[in-house]
Write an enzyme that holds these catalytic residues in place. Sequence first.
Site, PDB file in Angstrom:
ATOM      1  N   LEU A   1       0.827  -1.206   0.000  1.00  0.00           N
ATOM      2  CA  LEU A   1       0.000   0.000   0.000  1.00  0.00           C
ATOM      3  C   LEU A   1       0.863   1.257   0.000  1.00  0.00           C
ATOM      4  CD1 LEU A   1      -2.737   1.527   0.381  1.00  0.00           C
ATOM      5  CD2 LEU A   1      -2.431   1.181   2.855  1.00  0.00           C
TER       6      LEU A   1
ATOM      7  N   GLY B   1      23.005  -1.509  33.247  1.00  0.00           N
ATOM      8  CA  GLY B   1      23.999  -1.623  32.184  1.00  0.00           C
ATOM      9  C   GLY B   1      23.841  -2.877  31.359  1.00  0.00           C
TER      10      GLY B   1
ATOM     11  N   ARG C   1      18.971 -10.762  40.634  1.00  0.00           N
ATOM     12  CA  ARG C   1      20.045  -9.784  40.842  1.00  0.00           C
ATOM     13  C   ARG C   1      19.978  -9.213  42.262  1.00  0.00           C
ATOM     14  NH1 ARG C   1      25.050  -7.873  39.326  1.00  0.00           N
ATOM     15  NH2 ARG C   1      25.102  -5.594  39.232  1.00  0.00           N
TER      16      ARG C   1
ATOM     17  N   GLU D   1       1.164   0.267  10.143  1.00  0.00           N
ATOM     18  CA  GLU D   1      -0.303   0.132  10.052  1.00  0.00           C
ATOM     19  C   GLU D   1      -1.026   1.295  10.715  1.00  0.00           C
ATOM     20  OE1 GLU D   1      -2.368  -3.471  10.022  1.00  0.00           O
ATOM     21  OE2 GLU D   1      -0.590  -4.715   9.840  1.00  0.00           O
TER      22      GLU D   1
ATOM     23  N   THR E   1       0.252   5.321  12.231  1.00  0.00           N
ATOM     24  CA  THR E   1       0.993   5.832  13.383  1.00  0.00           C
ATOM     25  C   THR E   1       0.052   6.074  14.565  1.00  0.00           C
ATOM     26  OG1 THR E   1       0.651   8.130  12.733  1.00  0.00           O
ATOM     27  CG2 THR E   1       2.605   7.018  11.834  1.00  0.00           C
TER      28      THR E   1
ATOM     29  N   GLN F   1      15.825  -0.478  31.760  1.00  0.00           N
ATOM     30  CA  GLN F   1      16.208   0.249  32.969  1.00  0.00           C
ATOM     31  C   GLN F   1      16.383  -0.693  34.161  1.00  0.00           C
ATOM     32  OE1 GLN F   1      16.827   3.403  32.673  1.00  0.00           O
ATOM     33  NE2 GLN F   1      17.223   4.004  34.794  1.00  0.00           N
TER      34      GLN F   1
ATOM     35  N   GLU G   1      -0.450   8.799  15.933  1.00  0.00           N
ATOM     36  CA  GLU G   1      -1.203  10.030  15.641  1.00  0.00           C
ATOM     37  C   GLU G   1      -2.427   9.728  14.785  1.00  0.00           C
ATOM     38  OE1 GLU G   1       2.685  10.804  17.082  1.00  0.00           O
ATOM     39  OE2 GLU G   1       2.123   9.651  15.299  1.00  0.00           O
TER      40      GLU G   1
ATOM     41  N   SER H   1       1.370   8.684   5.646  1.00  0.00           N
ATOM     42  CA  SER H   1       0.092   8.454   6.319  1.00  0.00           C
ATOM     43  C   SER H   1      -1.102   8.756   5.412  1.00  0.00           C
ATOM     44  CB  SER H   1      -0.001   9.312   7.588  1.00  0.00           C
ATOM     45  OG  SER H   1       0.925   8.863   8.563  1.00  0.00           O
TER      46      SER H   1
END
Length: 380
Positions: A125, A341, A269, A364, A366, A337, A368, A132
Amino acid sequence: MDFELSAEHRMIRETVREFCEAEIAPTAQEIEDEARFPEKVFTQLADLDVMGVPIDEAFGGLGGDQLLYALVVEELGRVSGGIGLSYAAHVSLGANPIARFGTDDQREQWLRPLAEGDGIGAWALTEPENGSDASSMATTAERDGDEYVLNGTKQFITNATVANSILVKAITDPDAGADGISTFIVDPEADDGFEVTTVWEKMGLNCSPTCEIVLDDVRIPADRLLGEEGDGWDQAMETLDGGRISIAALSTGLARGAYEAATEYAGEREQFGRPIAKFDAVRDMIVDMHRKIERARLLTHEAAWRYDRGEPVTRASALAKLDASEAAREVAEDAVQVLGGYGYTEEFAPQRFYRDAKLMEIGEGTSEIQRLIIGRELGL
């Protein structure tokens, strides 16, 4: 509403989950690093009979519903975003439009190989200049006797290098705007004038090929027209309604993969004599990750549930896609996060999920565009 999973849903989900753990997870980073399309995995998915989950059994599919399909996509995304993306593009964009809009002859010739896993499907497409504004395209299809002649360029086409058929949108009536768009079935291997000119190196999802294709006087028989002339835009809108559900499911899977990696790490950890999961800052981050995943899954399942009942799903699918795609990026970022590291290294999966997740907010439609769609559906 009640979208409780049936025994079949749970069984197939568990089968796919076990397959993903055994066959995909061990090499997920390797195939990404090598930008290698994993043909063996798709052959194995065909052996599991899930390459055509929502396609009717009469044409080689599993005959499942959209909810089952969403479950399969989520499980694939949990271990490999690239495999999940190529699979979703194959089913939602490459196969499903033929199932919905094709003739029986087209379904037998073009759909069956896709549904049975003997081929890979794709959909073209987007163009280099339209972004967009997808209806503003330059690719043309001119009728010439018993053939159409296609000319144009399509951009960011998933699976183009491995596809056995590609559904190409082209203008058949330049004066009709969106009502002048039609859909054609192109055979990349047999149709002269078809060429993949670029395979993009991307931020993520590199085991899923994303391509630019050029159509230079590609002649195809008139019976490769899908539906009628001028049906292409309405077909695209209906296809995207379902496709957004698959991207929401894929996003949920990516978020799950990142969340599970972070949770496992945080439980093992130790800092200051105890697992970091016991510290409020890390625990609260993990709780928020869990909340976002559960919300994304519920919105995705609701959209699939409505789709399966034949209800309008434009608002529901856009809402699911918007929420799940943003959740995927946020959860993956938080997973990096949590690992600190180590999260920034390729020895651990969160960095891959983080890079993969970003496309979910772009492809497919955005984020917005999803907000625009939802606003229109709300009458705003």
